[in-house]
Design a protein around this motif. Sequence first.
Motif, PDB file in Angstrom:
ATOM      1  N   GLN A   1      11.979  -1.734 -24.236  1.00  0.00           N
ATOM      2  CA  GLN A   1      10.639  -1.316 -24.691  1.00  0.00           C
ATOM      3  C   GLN A   1      10.367   0.099 -24.203  1.00  0.00           C
ATOM      4  N   ASP A   2       9.949   0.937 -25.150  1.00  0.00           N
ATOM      5  CA  ASP A   2       9.598   2.329 -24.866  1.00  0.00           C
ATOM      6  C   ASP A   2       8.095   2.405 -24.541  1.00  0.00           C
ATOM      7  N   HIS A   3       7.650   3.546 -24.057  1.00  0.00           N
ATOM      8  CA  HIS A   3       6.215   3.800 -23.809  1.00  0.00           C
ATOM      9  C   HIS A   3       5.915   5.127 -24.488  1.00  0.00           C
ATOM     10  N   LYS A   4       5.335   5.076 -25.693  1.00  0.00           N
ATOM     11  CA  LYS A   4       5.244   6.295 -26.508  1.00  0.00           C
ATOM     12  C   LYS A   4       4.081   7.204 -26.123  1.00  0.00           C
ATOM     13  N   ARG A   5       3.017   6.618 -25.568  1.00  0.00           N
ATOM     14  CA  ARG A   5       1.856   7.448 -25.240  1.00  0.00           C
ATOM     15  C   ARG A   5       2.099   8.220 -23.947  1.00  0.00           C
TER      16      ARG A   5
ATOM     17  N   THR B   1       4.303  10.622 -27.798  1.00  0.00           N
ATOM     18  CA  THR B   1       5.369  11.517 -27.338  1.00  0.00           C
ATOM     19  C   THR B   1       6.690  10.992 -27.871  1.00  0.00           C
ATOM     20  N   GLY B   2       7.768  11.612 -27.454  1.00  0.00           N
ATOM     21  CA  GLY B   2       9.103  11.072 -27.759  1.00  0.00           C
ATOM     22  C   GLY B   2       9.404   9.807 -26.984  1.00  0.00           C
ATOM     23  N   GLY B   3       8.609   9.523 -25.932  1.00  0.00           N
ATOM     24  CA  GLY B   3       8.837   8.341 -25.086  1.00  0.00           C
ATOM     25  C   GLY B   3       8.778   8.735 -23.620  1.00  0.00           C
TER      26      GLY B   3
ATOM     27  N   LEU C   1      22.421   1.687 -35.179  1.00  0.00           N
ATOM     28  CA  LEU C   1      21.200   1.432 -35.946  1.00  0.00           C
ATOM     29  C   LEU C   1      20.119   0.970 -34.975  1.00  0.00           C
ATOM     30  N   TYR C   2      19.051   1.745 -34.943  1.00  0.00           N
ATOM     31  CA  TYR C   2      17.920   1.463 -34.038  1.00  0.00           C
ATOM     32  C   TYR C   2      16.804   0.871 -34.876  1.00  0.00           C
ATOM     33  N   ALA C   3      16.421  -0.372 -34.562  1.00  0.00           N
ATOM     34  CA  ALA C   3      15.282  -0.987 -35.229  1.00  0.00           C
ATOM     35  C   ALA C   3      14.104  -0.963 -34.262  1.00  0.00           C
TER      36      ALA C   3
ATOM     37  N   ILE D   1       8.837  -1.251 -37.720  1.00  0.00           N
ATOM     38  CA  ILE D   1       7.986  -0.050 -37.712  1.00  0.00           C
ATOM     39  C   ILE D   1       8.783   1.136 -38.201  1.00  0.00           C
ATOM     40  N   GLU D   2      10.009   1.245 -37.723  1.00  0.00           N
ATOM     41  CA  GLU D   2      10.848   2.364 -38.154  1.00  0.00           C
ATOM     42  C   GLU D   2      12.299   2.031 -37.871  1.00  0.00           C
ATOM     43  N   PHE D   3      13.178   2.667 -38.644  1.00  0.00           N
ATOM     44  CA  PHE D   3      14.600   2.659 -38.319  1.00  0.00           C
ATOM     45  C   PHE D   3      14.974   4.051 -37.848  1.00  0.00           C
ATOM     46  N   ASN D   4      15.858   4.109 -36.845  1.00  0.00           N
ATOM     47  CA  ASN D   4      16.491   5.361 -36.486  1.00  0.00           C
ATOM     48  C   ASN D   4      17.988   5.207 -36.674  1.00  0.00           C
ATOM     49  N   ALA D   5      18.648   6.329 -36.923  1.00  0.00           N
ATOM     50  CA  ALA D   5      20.066   6.310 -37.250  1.00  0.00           C
ATOM     51  C   ALA D   5      20.923   6.657 -36.034  1.00  0.00           C
ATOM     52  N   ARG D   6      20.409   6.353 -34.839  1.00  0.00           N
ATOM     53  CA  ARG D   6      21.007   6.862 -33.590  1.00  0.00           C
ATOM     54  C   ARG D   6      20.461   6.047 -32.429  1.00  0.00           C
ATOM     55  N   PHE D   7      20.987   6.321 -31.235  1.00  0.00           N
ATOM     56  CA  PHE D   7      20.430   5.716 -30.019  1.00  0.00           C
ATOM     57  C   PHE D   7      18.995   6.196 -29.785  1.00  0.00           C
ATOM     58  N   GLY D   8      18.149   5.339 -29.278  1.00  0.00           N
ATOM     59  CA  GLY D   8      16.789   5.725 -28.899  1.00  0.00           C
ATOM     60  C   GLY D   8      16.786   6.495 -27.586  1.00  0.00           C
ATOM     61  N   ASP D   9      15.781   7.322 -27.433  1.00  0.00           N
ATOM     62  CA  ASP D   9      15.606   8.075 -26.193  1.00  0.00           C
ATOM     63  C   ASP D   9      14.156   7.877 -25.774  1.00  0.00           C
ATOM     64  N   PRO D  10      13.842   7.178 -24.693  1.00  0.00           N
ATOM     65  CA  PRO D  10      14.667   6.868 -23.526  1.00  0.00           C
ATOM     66  C   PRO D  10      15.330   5.488 -23.484  1.00  0.00           C
ATOM     67  N   GLU D  11      15.315   4.711 -24.557  1.00  0.00           N
ATOM     68  CA  GLU D  11      15.875   3.359 -24.467  1.00  0.00           C
ATOM     69  C   GLU D  11      17.336   3.348 -23.994  1.00  0.00           C
ATOM     70  N   THR D  12      18.118   4.310 -24.499  1.00  0.00           N
ATOM     71  CA  THR D  12      19.542   4.366 -24.150  1.00  0.00           C
ATOM     72  C   THR D  12      19.763   4.435 -22.641  1.00  0.00           C
TER      73      THR D  12
END
Length: 422
Positions: free
Chosen positions: A214-218, A228-230, A271-273, A285-296
């Motif tokens: 789980q990211d924290h976007k705010r 933010t980006g996370g 594939l990031y869901a 909510i969104e797909f990303n075509a790469r690793f998430g940052d900061p999830e990775t």
Amino acid sequence: MGQKVLVIGSGAREHAIAHALQRGGSVEEVTVAPGNPGMELDGIRTSHIDESNHAALIDFMKDNGYDWAFVGPEVPLIDGLVDDFAAAGLKAFGPNKAAAQIEGSKDFAKQLMERHGIPTAKYATFDTLEPAVAYVREHGAPIVVKADGLAAGKGVTVAMDVETAVAALDDIFIDHRFGNAGAKVVIEDFLEGQEFSLMSFVNGTEFWPMPISQDHKRAYDDDKGPNTGGMGAYSPVPQIPQTVVDEAIETIVRPTVQAMADEGTPFTGILYAGLIATAEGPKVIEFNARFGDPETEVVLPKLTSDLAAGISAILDGETPEFTWDDDRVTLGVVLASDGYPTNVVKGAKIPTIPVDEDSHVYYAGVAKDENGELVASSGRVLFVETSAPTIKDAQDKVYAVIDALPTEGMFYRHDIGFKALK
Ligand code: AMP
Ligand code: GLY
């Protein structure tokens, strides 16, 4: 002889990827292009080639006998770096330009989901202001306005009232705040529930899911402030039951991988869901075509198998193996420059960060000053990650380190993981 791998990108995500590649055992040499000087503290090489300079990246691979590349960020993927590598006879892990549209165009992703019955918020797409405003007024709030193209996580307005949504549309269509990214807008229903990130390794037809995070976007504590980006992440996410994860794999990841293959744009890469656990089940909510940052930075430390061996198996058309330490709780916090994400003030001094063997510092926006000292050079500066038996322990441990640092010119959230502890 071990493999030589080039990682493309410069953030904490790419630092975590390079570090995981190094840990695996089958890699002899990792270079990150362009990377950042913080990575060098881990013995990772960097090369000053910009991620947009495809020809120079190709030359680097050939001149230095590199085996394959890992493309970290979305922009080079969407710009067709993997296609250019293939044309040059080189292997790169990541989707080609056609498949990267799943992140590059929200409209593309929404249409794909609609055609294949993949659960997501209802939506409409507009390319002019008036009908978009009429739709918002008719539909009412809460409602979500998204610029169609890439906007570094800042193109989304979650509007709790109609006027906020209309102002977001004005921003996009009248003030052209997102340039071309705002030429089209997706307006979608507001979804309620906890968010989580489910990333998978994908080989075109099959996939291997990773532990969720789980990211924290705010920007600020208690989910206040701008997106933010996370700002921090943790894994696992105990308030999301395994049944919901299993449902997401079956109703979202599997049919999406299948749909991309069936439609002639097979997806290879990460594939990031980005999902919300709603009362009706998980939705995209969104797909990303790469690793998430900061999830990775909290997921890859749990990998117990050899990352490079897994990826090179996929690149060679073989079955990869990925194993995870599911008992390990990981949690990490972003240190950001003051003013991030809107008015970044660069130049904060980077302190030496004392961490134990179960912790790691992943660097992002850092550069060397004239004395060779590390200073902050962009919004997200670094990420402090740790692991511990429980989320509370990991939180206590990471803040014991960060709270004791001189962090003048930077800020961070004090509550990463709070939704797991409620
Ligand atoms: P995105 O850039 O698409 O990840 O959106 C940024 C943030 O906006 C997400 O992390 C969510 O918190 C929020 N968001 C996006 N779409 C929705 C939606 N349909 N309903 C509720 N919140 C949303
Ligand atoms: N952490 C969200 C993203 O990487 O897009």
